[in-house]
Structures are given as structure tokens and as C-alpha cells.
Motif scaffolding. Structure first.
Motif, PDB file in Angstrom:
ATOM      1  N   GLY A 150       0.790  -1.225   0.000  1.00 50.98           N
ATOM      2  CA  GLY A 150       0.000   0.000   0.000  1.00 50.98           C
ATOM      3  C   GLY A 150       0.820   1.271   0.000  1.00 50.98           C
ATOM      4  O   GLY A 150       0.270   2.365   0.120  1.00 50.98           O
ATOM      5  N   ARG A 151       2.146   1.145  -0.145  1.00 54.83           N
ATOM      6  CA  ARG A 151       3.013   2.329  -0.056  1.00 54.83           C
ATOM      7  C   ARG A 151       3.923   2.496  -1.273  1.00 54.83           C
ATOM      8  O   ARG A 151       4.616   3.503  -1.378  1.00 54.83           O
ATOM      9  CB  ARG A 151       3.919   2.222   1.174  1.00 54.83           C
ATOM     10  N   ASN A 152       3.982   1.537  -2.151  1.00 51.03           N
ATOM     11  CA  ASN A 152       5.004   1.506  -3.200  1.00 51.03           C
ATOM     12  C   ASN A 152       4.745   2.536  -4.299  1.00 51.03           C
ATOM     13  O   ASN A 152       3.747   3.257  -4.267  1.00 51.03           O
ATOM     14  CB  ASN A 152       5.102   0.092  -3.792  1.00 51.03           C
ATOM     15  N   GLY A 153       5.622   2.564  -5.283  1.00 55.53           N
ATOM     16  CA  GLY A 153       5.519   3.540  -6.358  1.00 55.53           C
ATOM     17  C   GLY A 153       4.354   3.324  -7.295  1.00 55.53           C
ATOM     18  O   GLY A 153       4.063   4.189  -8.130  1.00 55.53           O
ATOM     19  N   GLY A 154       3.673   2.187  -7.179  1.00 53.49           N
ATOM     20  CA  GLY A 154       2.510   1.918  -8.024  1.00 53.49           C
ATOM     21  C   GLY A 154       2.867   1.578  -9.462  1.00 53.49           C
ATOM     22  O   GLY A 154       2.013   1.663 -10.344  1.00 53.49           O
ATOM     23  N   GLN A 155       4.099   1.162  -9.696  1.00 55.20           N
ATOM     24  CA  GLN A 155       4.547   0.894 -11.059  1.00 55.20           C
ATOM     25  C   GLN A 155       4.520  -0.605 -11.363  1.00 55.20           C
ATOM     26  O   GLN A 155       5.024  -1.418 -10.587  1.00 55.20           O
ATOM     27  CB  GLN A 155       5.955   1.445 -11.272  1.00 55.20           C
ATOM     28  N   ILE A 156       3.917  -0.937 -12.490  1.00 49.80           N
ATOM     29  CA  ILE A 156       3.883  -2.319 -12.967  1.00 49.80           C
ATOM     30  C   ILE A 156       5.095  -2.495 -13.874  1.00 49.80           C
ATOM     31  O   ILE A 156       5.089  -2.126 -15.044  1.00 49.80           O
ATOM     32  CB  ILE A 156       2.574  -2.613 -13.722  1.00 49.80           C
ATOM     33  N   VAL A 157       6.164  -3.016 -13.301  1.00 50.01           N
ATOM     34  CA  VAL A 157       7.437  -3.173 -14.010  1.00 50.01           C
ATOM     35  C   VAL A 157       7.718  -4.659 -14.184  1.00 50.01           C
ATOM     36  O   VAL A 157       7.776  -5.404 -13.202  1.00 50.01           O
ATOM     37  CB  VAL A 157       8.586  -2.499 -13.241  1.00 50.01           C
ATOM     38  N   ASN A 158       7.892  -5.078 -15.411  1.00 50.74           N
ATOM     39  CA  ASN A 158       8.136  -6.485 -15.691  1.00 50.74           C
ATOM     40  C   ASN A 158       9.577  -6.873 -15.358  1.00 50.74           C
ATOM     41  O   ASN A 158      10.489  -6.071 -15.505  1.00 50.74           O
ATOM     42  CB  ASN A 158       7.862  -6.792 -17.162  1.00 50.74           C
ATOM     43  N   GLY A 159       9.747  -8.107 -14.926  1.00 49.87           N
ATOM     44  CA  GLY A 159      11.080  -8.611 -14.643  1.00 49.87           C
ATOM     45  C   GLY A 159      11.373  -8.682 -13.160  1.00 49.87           C
ATOM     46  O   GLY A 159      10.591  -8.243 -12.313  1.00 49.87           O
ATOM     47  N   LEU A 160      12.540  -9.246 -12.843  1.00 53.34           N
ATOM     48  CA  LEU A 160      13.029  -9.326 -11.486  1.00 53.34           C
ATOM     49  C   LEU A 160      14.132  -8.292 -11.304  1.00 53.34           C
ATOM     50  O   LEU A 160      14.617  -7.705 -12.267  1.00 53.34           O
ATOM     51  CB  LEU A 160      13.584 -10.723 -11.196  1.00 53.34           C
ATOM     52  N   ASN A 161      14.538  -8.077 -10.054  1.00 52.73           N
ATOM     53  CA  ASN A 161      15.672  -7.197  -9.812  1.00 52.73           C
ATOM     54  C   ASN A 161      16.919  -7.756 -10.496  1.00 52.73           C
ATOM     55  O   ASN A 161      17.656  -7.028 -11.158  1.00 52.73           O
ATOM     56  CB  ASN A 161      15.900  -7.050  -8.303  1.00 52.73           C
ATOM     57  N   ALA A 162      17.163  -9.049 -10.350  1.00 53.77           N
ATOM     58  CA  ALA A 162      18.270  -9.704 -11.050  1.00 53.77           C
ATOM     59  C   ALA A 162      17.896  -9.881 -12.514  1.00 53.77           C
ATOM     60  O   ALA A 162      16.793 -10.304 -12.841  1.00 53.77           O
ATOM     61  CB  ALA A 162      18.571 -11.053 -10.414  1.00 53.77           C
ATOM     62  N   SER A 163      18.814  -9.577 -13.418  1.00 49.82           N
ATOM     63  CA  SER A 163      18.535  -9.663 -14.850  1.00 49.82           C
ATOM     64  C   SER A 163      18.472 -11.111 -15.301  1.00 49.82           C
ATOM     65  O   SER A 163      18.982 -12.023 -14.638  1.00 49.82           O
ATOM     66  CB  SER A 163      19.620  -8.936 -15.644  1.00 49.82           C
ATOM     67  N   LEU A 164      17.864 -11.329 -16.457  1.00 50.50           N
ATOM     68  CA  LEU A 164      17.824 -12.676 -17.029  1.00 50.50           C
ATOM     69  C   LEU A 164      19.233 -13.186 -17.320  1.00 50.50           C
ATOM     70  O   LEU A 164      19.499 -14.385 -17.199  1.00 50.50           O
ATOM     71  CB  LEU A 164      16.981 -12.683 -18.310  1.00 50.50           C
ATOM     72  N   GLN A 165      20.127 -12.275 -17.717  1.00 53.09           N
ATOM     73  CA  GLN A 165      21.507 -12.678 -17.978  1.00 53.09           C
ATOM     74  C   GLN A 165      22.182 -13.161 -16.691  1.00 53.09           C
ATOM     75  O   GLN A 165      22.895 -14.171 -16.689  1.00 53.09           O
ATOM     76  CB  GLN A 165      22.296 -11.516 -18.587  1.00 53.09           C
ATOM     77  N   THR A 166      21.943 -12.450 -15.589  1.00 54.27           N
ATOM     78  CA  THR A 166      22.497 -12.855 -14.298  1.00 54.27           C
ATOM     79  C   THR A 166      21.936 -14.201 -13.871  1.00 54.27           C
ATOM     80  O   THR A 166      22.670 -15.072 -13.387  1.00 54.27           O
ATOM     81  CB  THR A 166      22.191 -11.794 -13.228  1.00 54.27           C
TER      82      THR A 166
END
Length: 436
Positions: free
Chosen positions: A77-93
Motif C-alpha cells: 500500500g506504499r510503493n511507487g505503483g509501477q507495474i514493471v516487468n522482470g526481477l531485480n536480477a537480470s535474465l543474464q544474471t
């Protein structure tokens, strides 16, 4: 396992945020009184718990959720409200660490969370100001190379709804001199995060689910044949227990507390800017985040405020002056807002895993958990909720993949994880400043 109370225990109201001030009406749910039984008990009424619970009641299970404070009180209930695809770690990582098969698996679900959110909003008519699209903005040539590599990598996995933007193309979305380009993800988006959580809770209850607020778990017996959670007012015995407290579970379950570290991030909300100024700054009403290690993220609210977030405090403490911390950053991106009044400022914690990969597993045969989204919890929590519900319903195919992904402790353990992370953030911030 433990008798230490959840860090949110006894909190009767939401933090003083723009989201709380503009929240849709919701009931005050009473705390648990007495001893009850249920098929499935979920600890935590944030996105992970609500997503898991809603999927399960749709399948016909008797599900109870307990929440130490209010629905959506924490990061949901406090976050930036952004729907961002992916994980923090990249697919390459992920490919380098865990192999091509795991990377292919993760690539197949990085957009699933956003799809679930949109399905929930449509199916249950959740009013949460949904808008489409998000942009990753670059300050340096090194950032642009990073974004181009990411775009090509994702395209190799069949994800092709992103495109590169040069400085002029980006300017059509973000009227700022700060950036040299970026990438737009047409499948991203933004919304009112607390209203999404409240809408999911209402849908869960309409289907027969039960939520107890102001009900912290003070003891968890996961070793019992039927797990038992004790609260200040009673106890709940269940066939299956799901722990979704994430950054706010505290030390109730020590084996989970050592796996993640709470990290706070901050947001300010300006006064309403008016339609003309809002359109001049963000002409397409899209949400933005840059690609620095310690990044800024921002968007317009439904009533045309600038919601501007950023900064990290390892360990999860609140800065003494959030406005002073964020206003210089906002001023660098939008000098036009230099004298604009800020009406709300708040902080919230997310759970950081050392690998930046979220964790899902079991601590006993009938006790599941999910946590450690590392700043990408809006979408990740919805995906993990579905996967948890599949496993509990008998299909463990996707759950087993995540359960087998190894996790790594923070170097130095709980005592030194904060200074270690601070040193790491200094190094990456220096790299951003030097453009390398």
C-alpha cells in the motif's frame, strides 16, 4: 518457533501517505478472538497473501488471512505503483548463476504478474486508476548500452513489446533534459497500489475468504502435523500455512528473517499540478524509473500530483527528513517543480535478498513462504501468489523450480549485512556517476 511480535502489531491506521488519503472505502475488520480452524491460513494481507488467497478461494478452498495491521499496510500500500516487468536480477544474471533452463523458465513468467493484475482489475472491477506503459530512462551512454543489451536479451526470449527511445523520442514522454534516451515497455503500467490491494481483499471476501486485521502472529508452530499460529487473541489451526509477511514478518520465523533484509524507500507527493503543467511534464501520463543502482521513480497520480520516489535505507529505518532527501532529485529532473508544495511524504520497506532473486519454498511439509522481491514486488508477488496456489492445489511444477533455486546469506550475517550493503551501494553509485 518464536514469540517475538510482528513489527506491524498494534498499528491501527495506514501510514500518512497520499495513497491512504485517497483510498477507496474499506471496512474495519475485527481482530481474531478465540481459537479457530481453517483449510489454509495466510499470514500477511499484502499482495503476496491476497494473490495467493484469491486464487485459492476461486478454487473453492476455505482460506483465512491474518494481518498485523491493515490490509495493504506494508509495501503493497506504499510503493511507487509501477507495474514493471522482470526481477531485480537480470535474465543474464540468472542464466549465469542458475543455468539456461532456469533463465528460460523465468523469462516465461516475467510478464505474468502484470497480466494477473490487469485480469484482477477487470474481473472484479477494481477502481485503482490503471494506466499503461512504463519507461526505463538513461543518464549516460553506459546506461543506454545496458538498456539496449536488455532489450535484445528479452527479444531473444520472445519478449518483443519493448522499444528503444533516443533523446527526442523520450522527450515526447518525459519533458526533461536529464536523460539521453531510454526504453519503453508497452506492457508495463501504473496504478494506485493501496486501492489495488483493497480491491483484491474485497474480491477475496466476496468469494468467502475471511480477513482478520490487527492480528499479529506471535508464535508459529510449523512443525506440527497441522500448523498452528498463535495471536494475541487466540489461535488458528490449519492444514496449510502460507507466510507472506515479507519485510514486515519481523523475527516471528527466525529461519526466514535471516534470508532477507528490510530496506526502506521513500516517496513524496506534490500538491495537484493542474492539467496543463502535468501534461507538460509527462505528456503521455506514463511512469518512469531510471536505471541507476539507487534510482528515482515517478509518475502522475489520478489528480495530477507528481509522485516521486527514490533512495534506499538498508535495515529499513526511516530518514529524518524525506522531503529534504527527495526534493533535490525531483528538482534535477523537473526544475519546473522547484517551488511546488509537497503535501505528503512517506517511507516503506521492501525485503531484499542477497541474490536479488525472490525466494519461494517451504519450512516444513505444510508451511510455505514467499518473500525477497527486492523492489520488484508489485508484479512478482502476484506471480508468486498464483504459483503458491498451484502448489497447494497439487501442481508443484512451477513451485519446485523456485524452491530449488539456491539462496545466499548476506556476508557477515545479520550484524554486518547493512554496512556491507551500504559499501556496495557506494561502489555502484560511483560507477553511475562516472558513467561506467
Amino acid at each position: 518457533m518464536s514469540t517475538q511480535v510482528n513489527t506491524a502489531a498494534g498499528v491501527a491506521v495506514h501510514t500518512d501517505s497520499y495513497y491512504a488519503a485517497s483510498a477507496n472505502p474499506s471496512p474495519d475488520r475485527p481482530p481474531l478472538e478465540g481459537d479457530i480452524t481453517t483449510d489454509i491460513l495466510i499470514v500477511g494481507a499484502g499482495y503476496s497473501g491476497l494473490s495467493t488467497g484469491l486464487h485459492l478461494v476461486e478454487k473453492g478452498y476455505k482460506v483465512t488471512i491474518i494481518e498485523a495491521a491493515r490490509v495493504g499496510w506494508g509495501a503493497s500500500g506504499r510503493n511507487g505503483g509501477q507495474i514493471v516487468n522482470g526481477l531485480n536480477a537480470s535474465l543474464q544474471t540468472i542464466k549465469k548463476r542458475y543455468g539456461a533452463d532456469t533463465a528460460n523458465f523465468v523469462a516465461g513468467l516475467v510478464q505474468e504478474g502484470g497480466e494477473i493484475i490487469r485480469e484482477r482489475i477487470k474481473t472484479y472491477d477494481i477502481q485503482c486508476d490503471l494506466k499503461n506503459g512504463n519507461i526505463f530512462a538513461a543518464y549516460t551512454a553506459a546506461h543506454m548500452r545496458e538498456l539496449e543489451d536488455r532489450l535484445n536479451l528479452w527479444a531473444g526470449y520472445g519478449i518483443t513489446n519493448q522499444e528503444l527511445l533516443d533523446k527526442g523520442q523520450l522527450r515526447a514522454h518525459v519533458n526533461s533534459d536529464a536523460y539521453i534516451g531510454g526504453v519503453i515497455d508497452h506492457s508495463g503500467g501504473h496504478m494506485h497500489p493501496l486501492n489495488l490491494a483493497l480491491g483484491e481483499a474485497a474480491a477475496f471476501e466476496r468469494l468467502g475468504g475471511v480477513i482478520y486485521e490487527q492480528t499479529a502472529a506471535v508464535n508459529v508452530d510449523a512443525a506440527a502435523a497441522k500448523p498452528i499460529v498463535t495471536t494475541a487473541g487466540g489461535s488458528i489451526t490449519c492444514n496449510t500455512l502460507v507466510l507472506c509477511g515479507n519485510a514486515y514478518l519481523g523475527h516471528v520465523v527466525p529461519t526466514l528473517a535471516s534470508r532477507v533484509m528490510p530496506v526502506s524507500t521513500q516517496i513524496i507527493a506534490t500538491e495537484p499540478l493542474g492539467a496543463d503543467l502535468a501534461h507538460a511534464l509527462l505528456p503521455t501520463d506514463i511512469c518512469i524509473e531510471d536505471v541507476r543502482y539507487i534510482l528515482d521513480y515517478y509518475r502522475l497520480s489520478a489528480d495530477k500530483r507528481m509522485l516521486f520516489g527514490g533512495g534506499l535505507v538498508y535495515g529499513g529505518t526511516d530518514p529524518s527528513d524525506i522531503k529534504a532527501k527527495l526534493l533535490p532529485n525531483m528538482g534535477k529532473v523537473f526544475p519546473q517543480l522547484k517551488n511546488t508544495k509537497v503535501e505528503y511524504a512517506w517511507s516503506g520497506n521492501f525485503a531484499l535478498s542477497f541474490s536479488r532473486v525472490p525466494q519461494m519454498g517451504r519450512i516444513s511439509a505444510n508451511t510455505y513462504f514467499a518473500h525477497g522481491y527486492s523492489g520488484h514486488g508489485v508484479t512478482g508477488s502476484h506471480t508468486f501468489g498464483r504459483i503458491l496456489s498451484e502448489a497447494i492445489d497439487g501442481d508443484r511444477s512451477r513451485f519446485d523450480v523456485f524452491e530449488k533455486v539456491p539462496w545466499f546469506p548476506f556476508p557477515g550475517g545479520r550484524m554486518f549485512r547493512v554496512p556491507y550493503s551500504v559499501m556496495g551501494s557506494w561502489w555502484y553509485a560511483l560507477r553511475d556517476k562516472l558513467g561506467i
